[in-house]
Design a protein around this motif. Structure first.
Motif, PDB file in Angstrom:
ATOM      1  N   SER A 249      46.925  17.732   7.894  1.00 54.71           N
ATOM      2  CA  SER A 249      48.255  17.481   7.327  1.00 54.71           C
ATOM      3  C   SER A 249      49.186  16.808   8.331  1.00 54.71           C
ATOM      4  CB  SER A 249      48.881  18.792   6.836  1.00 54.71           C
ATOM      5  OG  SER A 249      49.105  19.674   7.922  1.00 54.71           O
ATOM      6  N   LYS A 250      48.856  16.900   9.623  1.00 53.61           N
ATOM      7  CA  LYS A 250      49.704  16.298  10.654  1.00 53.61           C
ATOM      8  C   LYS A 250      49.043  15.075  11.286  1.00 53.61           C
ATOM      9  CE  LYS A 250      52.687  18.720  12.691  1.00 53.61           C
ATOM     10  NZ  LYS A 250      53.463  19.537  13.644  1.00 53.61           N
ATOM     11  N   ALA A 251      48.040  14.526  10.607  1.00 53.56           N
ATOM     12  CA  ALA A 251      47.289  13.401  11.180  1.00 53.56           C
ATOM     13  C   ALA A 251      48.192  12.210  11.491  1.00 53.56           C
ATOM     14  CB  ALA A 251      46.163  12.987  10.232  1.00 53.56           C
ATOM     15  N   ASP A 252      49.108  11.890  10.582  1.00 56.72           N
ATOM     16  CA  ASP A 252      49.984  10.737  10.818  1.00 56.72           C
ATOM     17  C   ASP A 252      50.877  10.952  12.035  1.00 56.72           C
ATOM     18  OD1 ASP A 252      48.893   9.487   8.625  1.00 56.72           O
ATOM     19  OD2 ASP A 252      50.569   9.950   7.271  1.00 56.72           O
ATOM     20  N   GLU A 253      51.395  12.155  12.169  1.00 54.17           N
ATOM     21  CA  GLU A 253      52.228  12.465  13.346  1.00 54.17           C
ATOM     22  C   GLU A 253      51.420  12.346  14.631  1.00 54.17           C
ATOM     23  OE1 GLU A 253      54.064  16.413  15.520  1.00 54.17           O
ATOM     24  OE2 GLU A 253      54.090  16.359  13.320  1.00 54.17           O
ATOM     25  N   PHE A 254      50.193  12.893  14.617  1.00 50.13           N
ATOM     26  CA  PHE A 254      49.361  12.837  15.820  1.00 50.13           C
ATOM     27  C   PHE A 254      48.952  11.399  16.147  1.00 50.13           C
ATOM     28  CE2 PHE A 254      47.854  17.357  14.574  1.00 50.13           C
ATOM     29  CZ  PHE A 254      48.972  17.904  15.168  1.00 50.13           C
ATOM     30  N   ALA A 255      48.691  10.609  15.108  1.00 50.06           N
ATOM     31  CA  ALA A 255      48.333   9.206  15.331  1.00 50.06           C
ATOM     32  C   ALA A 255      49.499   8.454  15.967  1.00 50.06           C
ATOM     33  CB  ALA A 255      47.930   8.542  14.021  1.00 50.06           C
ATOM     34  N   LYS A 256      50.716   8.697  15.476  1.00 49.09           N
ATOM     35  CA  LYS A 256      51.884   8.005  16.042  1.00 49.09           C
ATOM     36  C   LYS A 256      52.131   8.422  17.479  1.00 49.09           C
ATOM     37  CE  LYS A 256      56.703   6.758  15.296  1.00 49.09           C
ATOM     38  NZ  LYS A 256      57.020   6.878  16.741  1.00 49.09           N
ATOM     39  N   ARG A 257      52.013   9.724  17.760  1.00 50.98           N
ATOM     40  CA  ARG A 257      52.195  10.182  19.139  1.00 50.98           C
ATOM     41  C   ARG A 257      51.171   9.542  20.070  1.00 50.98           C
ATOM     42  NH1 ARG A 257      53.253  16.633  19.631  1.00 50.98           N
ATOM     43  NH2 ARG A 257      52.472  16.105  21.711  1.00 50.98           N
ATOM     44  N   SER A 258      49.935   9.455  19.604  1.00 45.10           N
ATOM     45  CA  SER A 258      48.881   8.859  20.431  1.00 45.10           C
ATOM     46  C   SER A 258      49.144   7.372  20.642  1.00 45.10           C
ATOM     47  CB  SER A 258      47.518   9.073  19.776  1.00 45.10           C
ATOM     48  OG  SER A 258      47.255  10.442  19.611  1.00 45.10           O
ATOM     49  N   TYR A 259      49.478   6.677  19.553  1.00 44.72           N
ATOM     50  CA  TYR A 259      49.786   5.249  19.677  1.00 44.72           C
ATOM     51  C   TYR A 259      50.949   5.038  20.653  1.00 44.72           C
ATOM     52  CZ  TYR A 259      52.170   0.897  18.758  1.00 44.72           C
ATOM     53  OH  TYR A 259      52.821  -0.293  18.934  1.00 44.72           O
ATOM     54  N   ASP A 260      52.007   5.816  20.508  1.00 44.98           N
ATOM     55  CA  ASP A 260      53.163   5.672  21.394  1.00 44.98           C
ATOM     56  C   ASP A 260      52.770   5.882  22.856  1.00 44.98           C
ATOM     57  OD1 ASP A 260      54.806   5.159  19.232  1.00 44.98           O
ATOM     58  OD2 ASP A 260      55.639   7.203  19.144  1.00 44.98           O
ATOM     59  N   ALA A 261      51.891   6.861  23.112  1.00 48.32           N
ATOM     60  CA  ALA A 261      51.447   7.118  24.483  1.00 48.32           C
ATOM     61  C   ALA A 261      50.612   5.952  25.015  1.00 48.32           C
ATOM     62  CB  ALA A 261      50.646   8.420  24.541  1.00 48.32           C
ATOM     63  N   PHE A 262      49.686   5.448  24.186  1.00 42.85           N
ATOM     64  CA  PHE A 262      48.876   4.300  24.605  1.00 42.85           C
ATOM     65  C   PHE A 262      49.768   3.099  24.896  1.00 42.85           C
ATOM     66  CE2 PHE A 262      45.289   5.918  21.579  1.00 42.85           C
ATOM     67  CZ  PHE A 262      44.974   6.919  22.474  1.00 42.85           C
TER      68      PHE A 262
END
Length: 331
Positions: A249-262
């Motif tokens: 349910s939080k996949a989109d949030e985790f994807a954005k956090r990861s993208y932002d970090a990269f």
């Protein structure tokens, strides 16, 4: 004008011109930014296809650190004996069938022909922190033998032309769990390896060569609202975000956090010293594929830039050691 005045005037003009030349030199040419993306174990067939398709879209080369147990079927699993274990034991299982082995071999062969780097992740994914040099050499020997003879071991025909040459080009290694010790670095050159990617650094770090082995390190990069550092690998993000448990349910949030970090880690190097940026992934779609989604978004944006090279570990070592200009080798 008296002679002395003319000399003084000429000298002042000359010095002003010289100062202008010194103060305004040509802008230095920055090297290309290198990004090195790798995948550990490389099991799932659909993820092989997905990663190769991504590479084709963005013009990248990846490194696949293969676990050799996925080249053994239930019938051939006893071909592998880990240090200190009985035959047929593995921490990550084996291939489900002979057909699955054949499908995976096809993907490895296609990836190699497309210019990707096939490396070693050992075989059974055991923690080698207490292994001796002889233990490591045994593991490397198993990997080389099984990879090179995978077709014949499993009774799969025909073996593609050039397969054994591909197998012998596996000159890079990443230790399971990133668990390295002194004995590993004694064994690597003896086994014919050229680079190791088992290290971890506080941030992006230029690789160094010791005893013939170029040592790479995954960086710890700032991530999340509090910008705490985390190893730039999907599994470590998975543990950071959800404690190692699925939270789709939080996949989109985790994807954005990861993208932002990269992206932040990339921007810091791209605008700064342009030290190679290393990112690690697995073929497991953790948190409903959040980290692969972040990878595809990030790589699609940056790998297509004219002054960025998304290259394999092997190619980075080859270009650097071959004396290529920095602007062509990414640092």
């Amino acid at each position: 004008m008296p002679r002395l005045s003319r000399v003084v005037a000429f000298s002042i003009v000359s010095l002003a011109a010289a100062d202008a030349a010194v103060a305004d030199p040509p802008a230095p040419v920055k090297p290309k930014q290198a990004i090195i993306i790798s995948f550990d174990s490389a099991r799932d067939i659909s993820q092989w296809k997905r990663s190769r398709a991504l590479a084709t879209r963005i013009g990248a080369q990846f490194t696949y650190f293969v676990s050799c147990v996925f080249l053994l079927s239930p019938e051939t699993r006893k071909e592998y004996t880990a240090p200190g274990k009985t035959s047929g034991k593995s921490n990550i299982g084996f291939a489900a069938s002979k057909q699955e082995v054949a499908d995976r071999l096809e993907q490895i062969n296609l990836a190699a022909l497309e210019g990707h780097d096939i490396g070693s992740h050992g075989c059974g994914h055991f923690d080698g922190r207490d292994w001796s040099k002889a233990d490591w050499l045994s593991e490397f020997g198993s990997f080389s033998r099984i990879l090179e003879n995978a077709y014949s071991i499993n009774g799969i025909a025909p073996e593609p032309a050039g397969w054994r040459k591909i197998a012998r080009k596996a000159v890079g290694f990443r230790a399971p769990y990133l668990s390295a010790n002194k004995a590993l670095y004694e064994a690597l050159p003896k086994a014919g390896y050229l680079f190791d990617a088992s290290g971890v650094a506080r941030g992006p770090a230029r690789p160094r060569t010791v005893s013939g082995i170029t040592r790479f390190s995954l960086p710890q990069i700032p991530e999340g609202p509090d910008t705490r550092r985390v190893i730039a690998m999907d599994y470590n993000l998975y543990v950071r975000h959800s404690g190692g448990f699925e939270r789709p349910s939080k996949a989109d949030e985790f994807a954005k956090r990861s993208y932002d970090a990269f992206r932040a880690a990339f921007d810091a190097q791209y605008q700064g010293k342009r030290i190679p940026l290393e990112l690690g992934f697995h073929f497991t779609l953790m948190n409903d594929g959040a980290y692969w989604n972040a990878l595809e978004r990030f790589a699609g944006e940056v790998c297509t830039k004219p002054d960025v090279e998304c290259i394999s570990y092997r190619d980075y070592v080859s270009w650097r050691d071959g004396g290529e200009k920095q602007a062509s080798a990414g640092g």
